[in-house]
Design a protein around this motif. Structure first.
Motif, PDB file in Angstrom:
ATOM      1  N   UNK A 171      56.603  14.162 -25.169  1.00  0.00           N
ATOM      2  CA  UNK A 171      56.188  12.829 -24.992  1.00  0.00           C
ATOM      3  C   UNK A 171      56.117  12.478 -23.401  1.00  0.00           C
ATOM      4  N   UNK A 172      55.621  13.521 -22.930  1.00  0.00           N
ATOM      5  CA  UNK A 172      54.841  13.441 -21.511  1.00  0.00           C
ATOM      6  C   UNK A 172      53.548  13.308 -21.337  1.00  0.00           C
ATOM      7  N   UNK A 173      52.899  12.530 -20.543  1.00  0.00           N
ATOM      8  CA  UNK A 173      51.554  12.112 -20.477  1.00  0.00           C
ATOM      9  C   UNK A 173      50.794  13.447 -20.218  1.00  0.00           C
ATOM     10  N   UNK A 174      49.667  13.809 -20.906  1.00  0.00           N
ATOM     11  CA  UNK A 174      48.697  14.859 -20.424  1.00  0.00           C
ATOM     12  C   UNK A 174      47.871  14.721 -19.207  1.00  0.00           C
ATOM     13  N   UNK A 175      47.343  15.554 -18.965  1.00  0.00           N
ATOM     14  CA  UNK A 175      46.628  15.671 -17.682  1.00  0.00           C
ATOM     15  C   UNK A 175      45.023  15.394 -18.183  1.00  0.00           C
ATOM     16  N   UNK A 176      44.155  15.102 -17.036  1.00  0.00           N
ATOM     17  CA  UNK A 176      42.619  15.030 -17.445  1.00  0.00           C
ATOM     18  C   UNK A 176      41.959  15.840 -18.051  1.00  0.00           C
ATOM     19  N   UNK A 177      42.430  17.293 -17.888  1.00  0.00           N
ATOM     20  CA  UNK A 177      41.853  18.250 -18.809  1.00  0.00           C
ATOM     21  C   UNK A 177      42.203  18.247 -20.035  1.00  0.00           C
ATOM     22  N   UNK A 178      43.314  18.113 -20.589  1.00  0.00           N
ATOM     23  CA  UNK A 178      43.660  18.122 -21.809  1.00  0.00           C
ATOM     24  C   UNK A 178      43.007  17.037 -22.378  1.00  0.00           C
ATOM     25  N   UNK A 179      42.773  15.589 -21.877  1.00  0.00           N
ATOM     26  CA  UNK A 179      42.229  14.553 -22.680  1.00  0.00           C
ATOM     27  C   UNK A 179      40.748  14.918 -22.618  1.00  0.00           C
ATOM     28  N   UNK A 180      40.137  15.507 -21.650  1.00  0.00           N
ATOM     29  CA  UNK A 180      38.602  15.876 -21.618  1.00  0.00           C
ATOM     30  C   UNK A 180      38.345  16.685 -23.010  1.00  0.00           C
ATOM     31  N   UNK A 181      39.309  17.864 -22.946  1.00  0.00           N
ATOM     32  CA  UNK A 181      39.104  18.521 -24.209  1.00  0.00           C
ATOM     33  C   UNK A 181      39.113  17.725 -25.572  1.00  0.00           C
ATOM     34  N   UNK A 182      40.118  17.006 -25.569  1.00  0.00           N
ATOM     35  CA  UNK A 182      40.408  16.017 -26.659  1.00  0.00           C
ATOM     36  C   UNK A 182      39.018  15.109 -26.907  1.00  0.00           C
ATOM     37  N   UNK A 183      38.524  15.011 -25.961  1.00  0.00           N
ATOM     38  CA  UNK A 183      37.231  14.013 -26.161  1.00  0.00           C
ATOM     39  C   UNK A 183      35.942  14.875 -26.700  1.00  0.00           C
ATOM     40  N   UNK A 184      35.993  16.170 -26.153  1.00  0.00           N
ATOM     41  CA  UNK A 184      34.906  17.086 -26.444  1.00  0.00           C
ATOM     42  C   UNK A 184      33.550  16.157 -26.050  1.00  0.00           C
ATOM     43  N   UNK A 185      32.691  16.784 -26.714  1.00  0.00           N
ATOM     44  CA  UNK A 185      31.159  16.404 -26.472  1.00  0.00           C
ATOM     45  C   UNK A 185      30.491  15.479 -27.680  1.00  0.00           C
ATOM     46  N   UNK A 186      31.189  15.408 -28.574  1.00  0.00           N
ATOM     47  CA  UNK A 186      30.625  14.803 -29.719  1.00  0.00           C
ATOM     48  C   UNK A 186      30.925  13.242 -29.615  1.00  0.00           C
ATOM     49  N   UNK A 187      30.116  12.341 -30.083  1.00  0.00           N
ATOM     50  CA  UNK A 187      29.958  10.929 -30.046  1.00  0.00           C
ATOM     51  C   UNK A 187      31.696  10.525 -30.610  1.00  0.00           C
ATOM     52  N   UNK A 188      32.361  10.037 -29.721  1.00  0.00           N
ATOM     53  CA  UNK A 188      33.611   9.674 -29.864  1.00  0.00           C
ATOM     54  C   UNK A 188      34.013   8.363 -29.569  1.00  0.00           C
ATOM     55  N   UNK A 189      34.395   7.634 -30.379  1.00  0.00           N
ATOM     56  CA  UNK A 189      35.160   6.146 -30.176  1.00  0.00           C
ATOM     57  C   UNK A 189      36.382   5.945 -30.430  1.00  0.00           C
ATOM     58  N   UNK A 190      37.150   5.453 -29.158  1.00  0.00           N
ATOM     59  CA  UNK A 190      38.558   5.208 -29.143  1.00  0.00           C
ATOM     60  C   UNK A 190      38.742   3.709 -29.180  1.00  0.00           C
TER      61      UNK A 190
END
Length: 941
Positions: A171-190
């Protein structure tokens, strides 16, 4: 155009199936984004199915732009990738997020939507949705795994939970790299909804030396940064519009607000009048008939403009009102069948209430109103604030639930609106009975309901009584613009508004604004004191008022309770004003009581029956008079105790206004209280009653006694006279009809006019005395004083004794003031000896002896002056008059004076009517009244 040419909206408009069927549960208008994403069957089809969703969605300019920007960025185009949704009334945050969800998953569904064709197609899009209102701080199962955080939940939906698994477990916030990996390069809408609510809850959940709330804020800041740097990712999140809605957490609201880098990235999908078609699209099955909408808009816009022009103070204001009529018409047409005033109230007033749910609550409330009105066939041309059917339990619950006042306003509804003795209903019932054209219009309920809708939300003003600040309410002009219809004009509305202000117990008025509050107003203070005003005090006050009004009126008697309270043997006409309770008796009891008062003087028969009239109170005026007096006394008591009761300055002014109103009511009731005079007449079975009424008679007088006097003396046929002729005295007393009818005592003549029913009623005995004086001067009879009583007595016994001329005055002037009532007689000329009695001859005038001039006399001149010849007196006067009826009334005294001086006058009346006179009318209206007045008529009929 009038309302009978305009049909109710229920006959023209087709409602959405949910509304038509009565499926108006709040869930019908609430989108559960989480359930929608999961495809749960419990989500209504109108939200779950993309085609149905967009069929019920109106693409405003803001929403169309938002869809275009999001789809373009998902397709790799330029633009703001972190967007914030603001939530004004009707904004529909969840609805907008659902639109983005459906469009991202399959943009082709927009092709058939007006304004949706041609939007970018990003192809397959990964979509992750987080609903902060539903997501808790404990573990949550998703697709067979337990997730604990926002980042874990989003990664699971995007199919890359393993990237966030460690951070989700800890339950600790991830860093930018992990979030970037989650977003990837595909069209993604949050899509993030109600994040503020979730962060507020998460702040209470400890995470090592921090909290889950702080970790979430860290994640959101990093997420926004990473999304902004990706070529195919978009983050859209919703935010409350004010600190009040943010539960007071200004710092948190500010942090979330700053997630967007630029002002342009803050979007308001529904703004201004966009809400009008949005509401119509969701609640109606199809667009209303444009012809019907135009006709309704034209008519209502004309009424509103006419009112605004009439209320304009300057020429500029009038021109502005006329110029704005086009805008008024457009808004009415765009909103049809909803009145734009109702939408404005919900958007501008109710939207500021913390408990008000801008979209789902507003839509549900309108849906409940539509369903109830159509079901009960109670719809009007528009559904405006005054058309809300408060009597419907579902409508009332929906209204007070949305504005957060369900319990506090129970007393207001019961006592002013809906109770068995509700003030508003009483006003409508009375107005419908007095003006049948208003039956079914219910102007009081319409106006009061409109005021009620303005009583919630909006700018607050300090409470004059020291309570919580109250809603500003509504001005008269705002109110009239909301309630006017072709059946309810502004003049009627203003009159009704005045009655509401005077009678409602919870309606407050500060001189400019009307508002309903849960605290009683000055009317309630008055009502509380009305209850303790004794009935005896009320009647005593009325008796005193009547006494003051009749003071100095000859013969006026106030409220005789017994027959002996009306004096007997008074040689004048007496008008007894009966007590109010007489009007409450049954008709038979009234007649019996009237005969008793006319016929009895205590235990003995009344002698002067022909000199008494009874002024009878009108039953319809008794209670209004008592009510007005009761309220006046209550107002006085409130004024005396104003410090103890904490009466405000504004309320003191309202007291004065109410006092003026009640005084006007009292004066009106007094003027109409006595409408009839009951007179005694001789009937075949004894004493009977003749009822002379004012109804329908044109009278000049305005005060109580003068009106009744005019009724008796002027209105044809008159019942009360101020004069009588010598011939009438001779005729009524049968003088000269027989040997023993050659003389009569004057007091008997006087008494007869007041004793004998059928004799002319005289206002006083002076009328008889003047007739005697005139008869003596004309030689119609002689006057014998007390010294001739013996001769007159013998004459009355039938003896041949003639009254000596020295004892009788005939053919001479006799001032009526010198007539001896107690011992004098009238004798016919035949009973007076024709031989003149010898008497001393008066000496011829001689010269004036010398001596001083007496004081006050004119001193003699130097010599005698011979008087010139005395001109002969004019013995005949001829007047030719052309008069109207009013001029005839005004000249009555002048002609009467001439008749008195000459003894009688000849009058020739010539009247012309082109169409000819009706013979029956001529007989009833002219000839018979003249005969009853003993006027000799020589006619050519």
């Amino acid at each position: 155009m009038t309302t009978h040419q305009l049909r109710p909206w229920s006959q023209i408009v087709y409602l959405h199936p949910d509304v038509e069927s009565g499926n108006t549960a709040l869930a019908t208008y609430a989108i559960d984004l989480g359930a929608l994403v999961r495809g749960e069957s419990g989500v209504p089809a109108v939200y779950r199915q993309p085609s149905a969703f967009f069929a019920a969605t109106y693409l405003t300019g803001g929403l169309q732009r938002l869809l275009n920007d999001v789809l373009r960025c998902l397709a790799g185009g330029s633009g703001d990738r972190v967007l914030q949704l603001r939530s004004p009334f009707g904004g529909g945050k969840s609805h907008t997020l659902a639109a983005l969800y459906h469009a991202a998953r399959d943009s082709s569904v927009l092709d058939g939507v007006p304004g949706g064709a041609g939007l970018p197609d990003p192809g397959p899009v990964r979509v992750a949705v987080f609903d902060g209102e539903k997501f808790g701080v404990r573990d949550r199962e998703f697709q067979g795994r337990q997730v604990q955080t926002v980042w874990g939940f989003l990664a699971a939906q995007l199919g890359c939970y393993e990237v966030m698994e460690y951070y989700d477990r800890s339950r600790g916030a991830p860093g930018g790299d992990e979030i970037a990996e989650m977003l990837g390069n595909l069209p993604t809408l949050i899509l993030l909804d109600e994040m503020l609510q979730y962060v507020e809850r998460a702040d209470a959940e400890p995470v090592q030396d921090s909290t889950l709330g702080r970790q979430t804020q860290n994640f959101l800041q990093t997420l926004s940064t990473e999304v902004a740097g990706r070529s195919h990712a978009v983050l859209v999140y919703s935010l409350q519009a004010s600190a009040t809605e943010a539960f007071g957490n200004v710092a948190l609201l500010k942090m979330l607000d700053h997630l967007t880098a630029r002002v342009d990235a803050k979007r308001e999908p529904v703004a201004g009048d966009d809400i009008l078609p949005v509401v119509r699209r969701r609640l109606l099955a199809q667009t209303p008939d444009l012809t019907a909408a135009a006709a309704a808009a034209d008519t209502y816009a004309a009424e509103i403009t006419k009112m605004r022009v009439a209320h304009a103070v300057t020429e500029t204001d009038r021109k502005t009102a006329q110029d704005e009529s086009v805008l008024v018409r457009k808004r009415l047409m765009d909103a049809y069948p909803f009145h734009p005033a109702l939408i404005d109230i919900m958007r501008e007033r109710w939207a500021s209430i913390p408990d008000f749910q801008r979209t789902r609550g507003a839509l549900r409330f309108l849906a409940v109103c539509l369903h109830a009105l159509k079901r009960d066939q109670a719809a009007s041309v528009f559904l405006g604030p005054g058309d809300i059917p408060l009597a419907d339990a579902d409508v009332a619950q929906a209204l007070f639930t949305e504005v957060g006042q369900r319990e506090p306003f129970r007393a207001v509804l019961q006592r002013d609106f809906l109770g068995p003795n509700a003030r508003i209903k009483r006003i409508d019932d009375r107005m419908a009975s007095e003006r049948p054209a208003l039956s079914g219009v219910n102007p009081a309920m319409r106006i009061a309901t409109t005021i009620l809708t303005y009583s919630f939300g909006g700018p607050l003003t300090p409470d004059a009584q020291g309570g919580d600040p109250m809603a500003r309410g509504v001005t008269e002009n705002e109110l009239l613009a909301s309630v006017l219809t072709p059946d309810l004009d502004s003049i009627t509305a203003q009159a009704v508004l005045k009655e509401l202000r005077e009678q409602c117990l919870y309606l407050h008025y500060d001189g400019a604004h009307y508002v309903f509050k849960t605290t009683p107003n000055v009317t309630q203070l008055i009502e509380d004191h009305v209850q303790v005003v004794a009935a005896s005090d009320v009647d005593k006050f009325i008796e005193e008022q009547l006494t003051n009004r009749l003071q100095g009126r000859s013969g006026a008697l106030i409220w005789p309770k017994r027959s002996q309270d009306i004096p007997d043997r008074e040689r004048r006409f007496q008008l007894a004003y009966l007590p109010l309770d007489f009007a409450m008796l049954p008709a038979a009891a009234q007649t019996q009581r009237a005969i008793e008062l006319h016929g009895q003087y205590g235990d003995v028969p009344r002698r002067f029956r022909n000199g008494v009239g009874l002024a009878v109170p009108e039953s319809a005026q008794v209670e209004p008079l008592r009510s007005a007096v009761r309220y006046l006394k209550a107002i006085e008591r409130v004024r005396e105790k104003h410090q103890q009761l904490n009466v405000t300055t504004a309320q003191m002014e309202q007291l004065k206004e109410r006092e003026r109103t009640e005084k006007d009511k009292m004066e009106s009731a007094f003027r109409q209280l006595y409408q009839a005079v009951w007179l005694p007449v001789a009937g075949t079975g004894g004493l009977e009653i003749e009822k002379v009424t004012l109804s329908g008679r044109p009278l000049q007088a305005t005060t109580v006694h003068e009106r009744l006097t005019e009724l008796l003396t002027v209105v044809s046929p008159p019942r009360l006279f101020s004069s009588v002729t010598p011939d009438k005295v001779i005729d009524l007393m049968a003088l000269g009809m027989a040997a023993d009818r050659q003389a009569v005592a004057i007091d008997k003549v006087l008494d007869s006019f007041y004793e004998v029913l059928g004799f002319p009623r005289l206002d006083s005995d002076v009328a008889v005395l003047r007739a005697i004086a005139l008869g003596v001067r004309e030689g119609k009879f002689g006057y014998v004083g007390r010294s001739g009583k013996e001769a007159v007595d013998r004459l009355a016994e039938g003896g041949g004794y003639l009254v000596h001329p020295n004892l009788a005055r005939i053919g001479v002037e006799l001032p009526h003031e010198e007539i001896d009532i107690g011992g004098a007689f009238l004798v016919m000329p035949e009973a007076i000896d024709k031989q003149p009695a010898p008497g001393p001859t008066p000496p011829e005038p001689g010269p004036t002896p010398p001596g001083p001039t007496p004081p006050g006399a004119t001193p003699p001149g130097p010599g005698p002056v011979s008087p010139g010849p005395t001109p002969p007196a004019q013995t005949k006067i001829t007047l030719r008059l052309r008069m109207t009826r009013q001029q005839l009334y005004n000249s009555f005294n002048a002609i009467g004076n001439l008749a008195v001086e000459s003894g009688s006058i000849d009058v020739t009346v010539v009247a012309h009517k082109p169409g000819g006179f009706d013979a029956v009318w001529l007989r009833n209206a002219v000839l018979e009244p003249l005969e009853e007045a003993d006027v000799e008529v020589d006619t050519d009929l």
